[in-house]
Scaffold this motif. Structure first.
Motif, short mmCIF file in Angstrom:
data_model
loop_
_atom_site.label_atom_id
_atom_site.label_comp_id
_atom_site.label_asym_id
_atom_site.label_seq_id
_atom_site.Cartn_x
_atom_site.Cartn_y
_atom_site.Cartn_z
N PRO A 1 -9.75 12.85 4.73
CA PRO A 1 -8.35 12.84 4.27
C PRO A 1 -7.33 12.89 5.40
N THR A 2 -7.71 13.42 6.57
CA THR A 2 -6.75 13.48 7.68
C THR A 2 -6.40 12.08 8.20
N ASP A 3 -7.23 11.07 7.86
CA ASP A 3 -6.91 9.70 8.27
C ASP A 3 -5.63 9.20 7.60
N LEU A 4 -5.20 9.87 6.54
CA LEU A 4 -3.95 9.49 5.89
C LEU A 4 -2.75 9.74 6.79
N ASN A 5 -2.96 10.54 7.86
CA ASN A 5 -1.89 10.78 8.84
C ASN A 5 -1.84 9.70 9.91
N SER A 6 -2.83 8.81 9.93
CA SER A 6 -2.92 7.77 10.96
C SER A 6 -2.27 6.48 10.50
N ASP A 7 -1.90 5.63 11.46
CA ASP A 7 -1.45 4.28 11.14
C ASP A 7 -2.68 3.43 10.86
N LEU A 8 -2.70 2.79 9.70
CA LEU A 8 -3.87 2.05 9.26
C LEU A 8 -3.52 0.60 8.93
N VAL B 1 0.85 -1.19 0.00
CA VAL B 1 0.00 0.00 0.00
C VAL B 1 0.89 1.24 0.00
N THR B 2 0.57 2.19 -0.85
CA THR B 2 1.34 3.43 -0.94
C THR B 2 0.39 4.62 -1.04
N LEU B 3 0.89 5.79 -0.66
CA LEU B 3 0.13 7.03 -0.73
C LEU B 3 0.42 7.70 -2.08
N VAL B 4 -0.62 7.89 -2.89
CA VAL B 4 -0.48 8.51 -4.21
C VAL B 4 -1.55 9.59 -4.37
N ASN B 5 -1.11 10.86 -4.40
CA ASN B 5 -2.05 11.98 -4.65
C ASN B 5 -3.26 11.94 -3.71
N ASN B 6 -2.98 11.80 -2.42
CA ASN B 6 -4.02 11.81 -1.38
C ASN B 6 -5.00 10.64 -1.48
N THR B 7 -4.60 9.58 -2.18
CA THR B 7 -5.36 8.34 -2.18
C THR B 7 -4.42 7.20 -1.80
N LEU B 8 -4.99 6.09 -1.34
CA LEU B 8 -4.19 4.90 -1.05
C LEU B 8 -4.26 3.96 -2.24
N GLU B 9 -3.10 3.52 -2.68
CA GLU B 9 -3.02 2.60 -3.80
C GLU B 9 -2.55 1.24 -3.29
N VAL B 10 -3.42 0.26 -3.40
CA VAL B 10 -3.11 -1.11 -2.96
C VAL B 10 -2.78 -1.95 -4.18
N SER B 11 -1.57 -2.49 -4.22
CA SER B 11 -1.17 -3.35 -5.34
C SER B 11 -1.04 -4.79 -4.86
N TYR B 12 -1.33 -5.74 -5.76
CA TYR B 12 -1.25 -7.14 -5.39
C TYR B 12 -1.20 -8.03 -6.62
N LYS C 1 -5.03 -11.02 3.41
CA LYS C 1 -3.74 -10.44 3.78
C LYS C 1 -3.98 -9.10 4.46
N SER C 2 -3.19 -8.84 5.51
CA SER C 2 -3.22 -7.52 6.15
C SER C 2 -1.97 -6.75 5.74
N ILE C 3 -2.15 -5.49 5.40
CA ILE C 3 -1.06 -4.64 4.92
C ILE C 3 -1.00 -3.41 5.81
N GLU C 4 0.16 -3.16 6.41
CA GLU C 4 0.30 -2.05 7.34
C GLU C 4 0.66 -0.76 6.59
N TYR C 5 -0.05 0.30 6.93
CA TYR C 5 0.22 1.62 6.36
C TYR C 5 0.63 2.56 7.50
N LYS C 6 1.81 3.15 7.38
CA LYS C 6 2.30 4.11 8.38
C LYS C 6 1.88 5.51 7.97
N GLY C 7 1.22 6.23 8.89
CA GLY C 7 0.73 7.57 8.58
C GLY C 7 1.82 8.49 8.08
#
Length: 512
Positions: free
Chosen positions: A96-103, A29-40, A421-427
């Motif tokens: 959008p502020t949730d992008l600053n959180s660990d998800l 999971v990566t942050l791209v232009n204020n969206t989360l992009e999940v690749s698999y 699968k669980s994927i960790e995202y760091k804010g």
């Protein structure tokens, strides 16, 4: 005849192919232009179209396990997703502020084929468990052989880390170091609903501890290997406790200090020696008063000429449904395993011999828990001696016990024919808060121990009773030992830790 054999082979081969699981790999999971992009990447050998689901949860703080609002999900998601590489899901969060959180991103793939518990338990591998036992056999004791205990800890971490979301919790208790290991197979639907399989990994004194309790550790590891391939609606948690032999220290620390916010423990299966078996008459002893409390089980053992050829399934009154679930799973999926189930009144204080493992701490906190045991010293006379080695264990018996436990956990966690699968995202902006102090509290008969593995600055620690009176105040850095006689408090109290950044307050119950 040849045609019949060939037809049977074709049917069997077709069945095997139909039961293949969809598999998710290369998940990121990566942050791209204020969206989360999940690749698999997605594979499935016998299905052209699959269903892919994705959801997001907070992974830290007071909102842990709470689902994050999503405005849109686009890309390779929903029904009709074809297997292949370079799959992508684009997620727009409602806030959008949730992008600053660990998800925590939960990604699942399903082929909607029926699940087979028989097929799942058949994957339990005796040779893998034997390999675990052979490695772990040794003095896993900080006093008698710290080097080997540390080596065993590394082995456990190496076995668990590839399977699941892995965490270790380190605490100082007097002169000893307690390290608990936790691995989570997060559920596809209900992360907060958790079914635990646990064992303690430390051994007693000079004993190599094959049955006590490398057998339990091997059972936990094997269940993790098998069930991690699947998807479960509820979470499955593997926990390996330290310092059980020092008075259930590891599980006490865990249940009082190391559970996550919003964890809801539904069921606990505790392995306490699961490898010793005997078909010889008069090899099974029983605790004092067993005939009075459990007359039916007592007569069953006597009518069997006191052979030690069964597993004991111990639960308290609150755990009656869990007792039945294990009994029925063994009956339905491992019919060759003989089970004797014991329902202990209350929290088992009337039968101290049935409280001698980590399940007792869960009982005391009101959680449903079983102890699955071969009977310890009431059967295995090598218990706590240098003779507790692998050569005296029965691997077929142990395999049957693990299969019955796995079948139970599969049903409790609502297993599905899919892969999650669980994927960790760091804010994107991380701040260190007081929650990162990993504050641990542990009580013995005479002292209260408070420790933190991360704190570096000098803080002010205050203990306040339920009436609001300060009972203790002192400076604190990493560790503090308080004499309970000087503390003069019993029952619920608040432990307040004050830093420059703010306060952390935890609740603790002091018992005397």
């Amino acid at each position: 005849m040849k045609k019949l054999v060939f037809l049977t082979f074709l049917i069997f081969t077709s069945y095997l192919q139909a039961s293949q699981l969809p598999m998710l790999t290369q998940c990121n999971v990566t942050l791209v232009n204020n969206t989360l992009e999940v690749s698999y990447e997605l594979t499935d050998s016998d299905n052209q179209f699959l269903e892919v689901k994705c959801s997001i949860y907070y992974s830290k703080g007071t909102s842990t396990h709470t689902q994050v609002g999503i405005t849109s999900l686009t890309g390779d998601i929903g029904n009709g997703v074809t297997p292949g590489p370079n799959k992508k899901v684009i997620i727009t969060l409602a806030n959008p502020t949730d992008l600053n959180s660990d998800l925590r991103v939960i990604l699942s793939a399903f082929d909607n084929e029926p699940i087979s518990i028989e097929e799942i338990v058949s994957k339990v591998n005796t040779n893998r468990m034997l390999s675990d036992l052979q490695f772990l056999q040794g003095k896993r004791n900080e006093i008698t052989d710290k080097t080997f205990k540390d080596k065993s800890r590394l082995y456990i971490q190496e076995m668990l880390s590839p399977l699941t979301h892995f965490t270790s919790y380190e605490s100082k208790v007097s002169t000893l170091t307690n390290i608990n290991f936790e691995a989570n197979i997060w559920g596809s639907d209900s992360l907060h609903l958790i079914n635990i399989v646990d064992a303690h990994y430390d051994s007693f004194g000079q004993s190599p501890g094959a049955d006590d309790n490398a057998s339990g550790v091997a059972g936990v590891l094997e269940i993790g290997r098998v069930i991690s391939e699947y998807s479960t609606r509820k979470s499955v948690r593997l926990v390996l406790f330290d310092l059980e032999e020092s008075g259930l220290v590891g599980s006490n620390l865990y249940i009082n200090n190391q559970l996550r916010n919003n964890d809801k423990l539904e069921n606990v299966i505790n392995f306490e020696m699961i490898g010793y078996y005997s078909e010889i008459d008069n090899t099974q002893d029983l605790p004092t008063g067993f005939n009075i409390l459990f007359p039916e089980a007592y007569n069953e053992v006597l009518n069997n000429n006191r052979k030690g050829n069964f597993i004991t399934n111990v639960g308290n009154t609150h755990s009656k449904n869990l007792l039945t679930a294990f009994q029925e799973s063994a009956k339905n999926y491992v019919p060759g395993l003989k089970v004797i189930s014991l329902e202990v009144p209350g929290n088992g204080t009337i039968v101290p011999d049935l409280r001698r493992s980590d399940h007792a701490n869960f009982w005391d906190k009101g959680h449903k828990a079983l102890m699955i045991t071969d009977g310890a010293n009431f059967r295995n006379k090598n218990y706590h001696t240098p003779k507790d080695s692998v050569q005296f264990l029965n691997m077929n018996f142990m395999t049957q016990v693990v299969k019955a436990s796995l079948a139970t956990i599969c049903q409790l966690s609502e297993i599905q024919h899919g892969n999650t699968k669980s994927i960790e995202y760091k804010g994107s902006t991380l701040t260190k808060s007081l929650q990162s102090l990993d504050l641990a509290v542990f009580q013995t008969k005479d002292n209260l121990y408070i420790s933190s593995t991360n704190n570096e600055e000098v803080c002010l620690l205050e203990i306040v009773d339920i009436q609001g009176h300060t009972r203790w105040i002192d400076k604190f850095t990493n560790q503090l030992t308080i004499d309970l006689n000087k503390l003069n408090i019993q029952g619920l109290c608040l432990i307040k830790l004050e830093q420059k950044k703010g306060k952390q307050i935890i609740k603790y119950i002091v018992t005397k």
